[in-house]
Scaffold this active site. Structure first.
Site, mmCIF file in Angstrom:
data_model
loop_
_atom_site.group_PDB
_atom_site.id
_atom_site.type_symbol
_atom_site.label_atom_id
_atom_site.label_comp_id
_atom_site.label_asym_id
_atom_site.label_seq_id
_atom_site.Cartn_x
_atom_site.Cartn_y
_atom_site.Cartn_z
ATOM 1 N N ASP A 167 33.708 42.029 52.485
ATOM 2 C CA ASP A 167 33.821 41.023 51.312
ATOM 3 C C ASP A 167 33.617 40.084 51.335
ATOM 4 O OD1 ASP A 167 32.941 41.025 48.399
ATOM 5 O OD2 ASP A 167 35.129 41.491 47.991
ATOM 6 N N LYS A 196 30.639 38.553 50.754
ATOM 7 C CA LYS A 196 29.468 38.048 49.647
ATOM 8 C C LYS A 196 28.719 37.129 50.039
ATOM 9 C CE LYS A 196 32.260 39.151 45.581
ATOM 10 N NZ LYS A 196 34.150 39.611 46.217
ATOM 11 N N ASP A 219 22.994 32.738 50.333
ATOM 12 C CA ASP A 219 22.654 31.938 51.227
ATOM 13 C C ASP A 219 20.955 32.410 51.767
ATOM 14 O OD1 ASP A 219 21.766 28.721 52.030
ATOM 15 O OD2 ASP A 219 23.967 28.683 52.657
HETATM 16 O O1 6AU Z 1 42.657 44.501 42.001
HETATM 17 P P1 6AU Z 1 42.800 43.117 42.741
HETATM 18 O O2 6AU Z 1 42.059 42.444 41.264
HETATM 19 O O3 6AU Z 1 43.313 42.802 43.427
HETATM 20 O O4 6AU Z 1 41.209 42.371 43.784
HETATM 21 C C1 6AU Z 1 39.827 42.427 43.289
HETATM 22 C C2 6AU Z 1 39.117 42.446 45.010
HETATM 23 C C3 6AU Z 1 39.391 40.753 45.793
HETATM 24 C C4 6AU Z 1 37.651 40.510 44.681
HETATM 25 O O5 6AU Z 1 37.535 39.618 44.966
HETATM 26 C C5 6AU Z 1 36.968 41.450 44.834
HETATM 27 O O6 6AU Z 1 37.604 43.015 44.412
HETATM 28 N N1 6AU Z 1 35.356 42.024 43.076
HETATM 29 C C6 6AU Z 1 33.893 41.939 43.519
HETATM 30 C C7 6AU Z 1 33.599 42.819 45.060
HETATM 31 C C8 6AU Z 1 34.186 43.924 45.969
HETATM 32 O O7 6AU Z 1 32.340 42.237 45.699
HETATM 33 C C9 6AU Z 1 33.230 42.364 42.816
HETATM 34 C C10 6AU Z 1 33.922 41.715 41.388
HETATM 35 O O8 6AU Z 1 32.950 41.861 40.534
HETATM 36 N N2 6AU Z 1 35.095 41.213 41.309
HETATM 37 C C11 6AU Z 1 36.275 41.911 42.479
HETATM 38 O O9 6AU Z 1 37.537 41.679 41.963
HETATM 39 O O10 6AU Z 1 39.192 41.493 46.783
#
Ligand code: 6AU
Length: 279
Positions: A93, A95, A98
């Site tokens: 992940d 993201k 750039d």
């Molecule tokens: O279930 P959580 O809240 O402990 O973790 C959610 C995971 C984290 C965030 O970096 C990621 O999902 N995430 C992402 C991703 C996957 O790109 C996008 C987003 O909008 N929200 C989010 O939580 O590792």
């Protein structure tokens, strides 16, 4: 042909040419799991222990390798061994956000060499289509797939409206490498210009912000249930982090295993209800 919402994962696998998308859909069907576990812990030992416990219940492991304090390349090899042992795909992940030249270097090189081992990665569409050009120059020859962040799960996210529409247009123009979205709902039909149609298009939607027990984390994260995400919003994969490994970095493997099983069941039930089958 039935709408994407009613198709099985294996029917959809047959329509994909990108190897990463195909492999993910086939893994989901084989393991009867649309659960991706996000393993956001800072110690190698915790990371590997959690993955070994949840491995049987998941289709995909999502990593943030840059948060691991004792990272060395052997971690990648151990992760790859676990992915073979338990039959799951890997999603770093990262993201990316750039210019094309920089993201190509970040994806191929440096300490992590993400493209070498991560079947899927993701990028913010904010720089425009050149980010896809940069990443695909590295990832496409390796059979990798990219997800664009069309929406985010956080309160006050700016990835809405015309930003989301442009993200979908960027994906449509690069269907060989962009296999889908990080989003909160299906993107079918979003951003279509006059005369365009989304018939025959099948983007995967992987959705974070999934939790059964709490609604948020006090830092902007917002949680919905697997049922809301898969059945009501038509998403394909639920991404669950802290809901599975808890507040103690997964110290209790039995508790982690039980949560993984619970989320797998909820995600699969919601999918079966969506396609109208219990098979
Ligand atoms: O279930 P959580 O809240 O402990 O973790 C959610 C995971 C984290 C965030 O970096 C990621 O999902 N995430 C992402 C991703 C996957 O790109 C996008 C987003 O909008 N929200 C989010 O939580 O590792």
């Amino acid at each position: 042909m039935a709408s994407i919402l009613k198709q099985t994962y294996s029917q959809r696998a047959a329509n994909h040419t990108n190897p990463a998308a195909k492999a993910l859909l086939e893994t989901i069907e084989r393991k009867r799991s649309n659960l991706c576990v996000s393993v956001d812990v800072t110690q190698k030992a915790d990371f590997l222990r959690i993955i070994d416990v949840v491995g049987p219940y998941i289709c995909l492991v999502k990593t943030h390798v840059d948060v691991i304090e004792d990272f060395d390349y052997s971690l990648v090899e151990q992760l790859q061994e676990l992915s073979v042992k338990h039959d799951f795909q890997i999603f770093e992940d990262r993201k990316f956000a750039d210019i094309g030249n920089t993201v190509a270097l970040q994806y191929s090189s440096g300490v992590y060499k993400i493209a070498q081992w991560s079947h899927i990665t993701n990028a913010h569409p904010v720089p425009g289509p050149s980010i896809i050009t940069g990443l695909s120059s590295v990832g496409l020859p390796l059979g990798r797939g990219l997800l664009l962040l069309a929406e985010m799960s956080t309160k006050g996210s700016l990835a809405v409206g015309s930003y989301t529409e442009e993200a979908v247009r960027m994906a449509r123009a690069n269907r060989d490498f962009v296999i889908g979205f990080i989003a909160q709902r299906r993107m079918d039909g979003i951003g279509l210009r006059d005369g365009e149609s989304s018939v025959g298009e099948d983007f995967l939607v992987l959705t974070p912000g999934v939790g059964l027990d709490v609604k948020g984390d006090g830092m902007g994260q917002q949680y919905r249930t697997p049922r809301e995400v898969v059945l009501e919003s038509g998403c394909d994969v639920i991404i669950v982090g802290r809901g599975i490994y808890g507040k103690d970095n997964g110290a209790n493997p039995e508790a982690v295993r039980a949560q993984a099983e619970r989320y797998r069941e909820e995600g699969w039930k919601a999918y079966q209800e969506r396609i109208g089958s219990t098979a």
